[in-house]
Design a protein around this motif. Sequence first.
Motif, PDB file in Angstrom:
ATOM      1  N   ALA A  92       0.852  -1.186   0.000  1.00  0.00           N
ATOM      2  CA  ALA A  92       0.000   0.000   0.000  1.00  0.00           C
ATOM      3  C   ALA A  92       0.883   1.229   0.000  1.00  0.00           C
ATOM      4  N   ARG A 100       3.691   0.889   3.185  1.00  0.00           N
ATOM      5  CA  ARG A 100       3.484  -0.192   4.148  1.00  0.00           C
ATOM      6  C   ARG A 100       2.750  -1.333   3.472  1.00  0.00           C
ATOM      7  N   GLN A 101       2.542  -2.406   4.197  1.00  0.00           N
ATOM      8  CA  GLN A 101       1.830  -3.546   3.651  1.00  0.00           C
ATOM      9  C   GLN A 101       0.438  -3.617   4.273  1.00  0.00           C
ATOM     10  N   LYS A 102      -0.538  -3.882   3.417  1.00  0.00           N
ATOM     11  CA  LYS A 102      -1.923  -4.008   3.860  1.00  0.00           C
ATOM     12  C   LYS A 102      -2.283  -5.487   3.835  1.00  0.00           C
ATOM     13  N   TYR A 115      -2.726  -2.805   8.625  1.00  0.00           N
ATOM     14  CA  TYR A 115      -1.434  -2.503   8.007  1.00  0.00           C
ATOM     15  C   TYR A 115      -0.326  -3.079   8.868  1.00  0.00           C
ATOM     16  N   HIS A 117       3.546  -1.928   9.487  1.00  0.00           N
ATOM     17  CA  HIS A 117       4.504  -0.861   9.212  1.00  0.00           C
ATOM     18  C   HIS A 117       5.639  -0.955  10.217  1.00  0.00           C
TER      19      HIS A 117
END
Length: 153
Positions: A92, A100-102, A115, A117
């Motif tokens: 994302a 960051r990663q969702k 998320y 982070h």
Amino acid sequence: MLEDKNARPELEGFDVETLFEDRVHQRHAFTFKVQGDEFKGHYYQDQIQWLHPHPSQMIGEEQVEFIEEAIHSLMCQSGIASGIKDFQLEDAFENRRHARQKFSLQINGEDYKGYVHEGDIQWFHPQPQQRLDEEQVQAIESEIHEKIAKQSK
């Protein structure tokens, strides 16, 4: 055999212990009784491995699904298993300062999102802490971190 084939078998005296702790082959051994008959098995990587006798031999094949469902639920409640289904992970805000990663997942039919982070999990509403035991939330978060580590390799 259970007299009523549609009746759910009741697990009595369910007990679980860790085998080969802190080793590559760590697993959990469980025991319980149904109508006085004792059954044993191992729980490893969210799979049930039955020891002799297999429940289908004594209480019927129809009941094994109910028993396994109950075992998975008990393992989740105790924090041994996370119960995660349909896990999805995506990047994302790519190429931005706050990238960051969702993730999204399902537990007990409930959808959860959040998320990750800098190693911290930030949950959206509803948060699993509101509906699940602390041990299960820890198992879920641990599995999320494992899945992210595998993806980044």
